[in-house]
Enzyme design. Sequence first.
Site, PDB file in Angstrom:
ATOM      1  N   ASP A  18       0.841  -1.195   0.000  1.00 48.95           N
ATOM      2  CA  ASP A  18       0.000   0.000   0.000  1.00 48.95           C
ATOM      3  C   ASP A  18       0.875   1.243   0.000  1.00 48.95           C
ATOM      4  OD1 ASP A  18      -1.870   1.924   0.384  1.00 48.95           O
ATOM      5  OD2 ASP A  18      -2.707   1.102   2.226  1.00 48.95           O
ATOM      6  N   TYR A  23      -0.772  10.066  -3.897  1.00 50.01           N
ATOM      7  CA  TYR A  23      -1.012  11.242  -4.733  1.00 50.01           C
ATOM      8  C   TYR A  23      -0.200  12.440  -4.240  1.00 50.01           C
ATOM      9  CZ  TYR A  23      -4.985   9.064  -7.113  1.00 50.01           C
ATOM     10  OH  TYR A  23      -5.777   8.253  -7.863  1.00 50.01           O
ATOM     11  N   ARG A  97      -2.861  15.232   8.297  1.00 44.47           N
ATOM     12  CA  ARG A  97      -3.723  14.426   9.170  1.00 44.47           C
ATOM     13  C   ARG A  97      -3.477  14.738  10.645  1.00 44.47           C
ATOM     14  NH1 ARG A  97      -3.363   8.402   6.337  1.00 44.47           N
ATOM     15  NH2 ARG A  97      -3.796   9.118   4.207  1.00 44.47           N
ATOM     16  N   GLU A 158      -3.616   0.065  -6.280  1.00 42.27           N
ATOM     17  CA  GLU A 158      -3.521  -1.207  -5.568  1.00 42.27           C
ATOM     18  C   GLU A 158      -3.004  -2.314  -6.464  1.00 42.27           C
ATOM     19  OE1 GLU A 158      -6.333  -2.402  -2.349  1.00 42.27           O
ATOM     20  OE2 GLU A 158      -7.651  -1.073  -3.461  1.00 42.27           O
TER      21      GLU A 158
END
Length: 326
Positions: A18, A23, A97, A158
């Site tokens: 992953d 991006y 985040r 993925e």
Amino acid sequence: MPVARPELSDSRVIAHVDMDCFYVQDSSSLKVRSDVRRQVSRFKGMKRNDPILANWSYCESVVEQRKQQSLRGQPTAVVQYNSWQGGGLIAVSYEARKFGVKRSMRGDEAKQVCPEIHLVQVPVARGKADLNTYRNAGSEVVSILSRRGRCERASIDEVYLDLTIAAEAMLADNPPECLETISEEVVKSHVLGLEEVGSDARENVRHWFTRSDASRRDKLLACGAFIVAELRLQVLEETEFTCSAGIAHNKMLAKLASGMNKPAQQTVVPFSSISKLLRTLPIKKMKQLGGKLGTSLQIDLGVNTVGDLLQFSEEKLQEYYGVNTG
């Protein structure tokens, strides 16, 4: 997923890789540290002609950070080409985040939460989002993985890898218990079921990988972890993208594991830990149970975890949801 030959499910080695905030990363390239380059060099003696099939998912933010070096280490998000209320966020860097920025937000709301955030708009072609930049960046990574075998690309970000043949070859020719040195990237792995608290955490992982009395399936997973660690370092060195991975006996478990420890880490799911993992796994995390069916299970049957679901017989579930769905 194509495999070399029929196998028992617990003898397969499947990886899900992953990409971390893919991006965003491509806009401000990550600097490859010298210690990482040294770790890559430690793998040079490993054989590279074994077929592999891997799965990973990329996050758009990585791509944008590679394109614009100034965004490296800065709170960054990629927004849709529709600019209403600042555009919908489709990728959020880890730096953003930390301020509470989420993908469910729009650009204007993200700026309120994090005034210093950099919003990068998805390229547009003919009035629609142009994802070719991200597809091409993803292809760079796939090309590296494909050196070891076939890649099953599940989406733009993925890929699934079947490492069974490669792991079997390594176990036969160069098993982990015979290695004189083990890469730090391998020792940093998370192995479900192992104690990870205290100063002995990494030593416990090292011991798990090098046990001579381990079962064959655990040894195969260990070999898979070595191979995935090598591939992840090659991706970092050649593309400047970081990625996380899960290594297990099937695709579902590998995908679950790849998101458990991020960024730039990998998680192994031994056969002995599967029961405990699924028993406490939220029902909404299961494939095809994240939508209305999962909500119905929660409301109608009080099912919140896979363990709760296993309390119901197949016949009982068919009474509620019909023969096919039950």
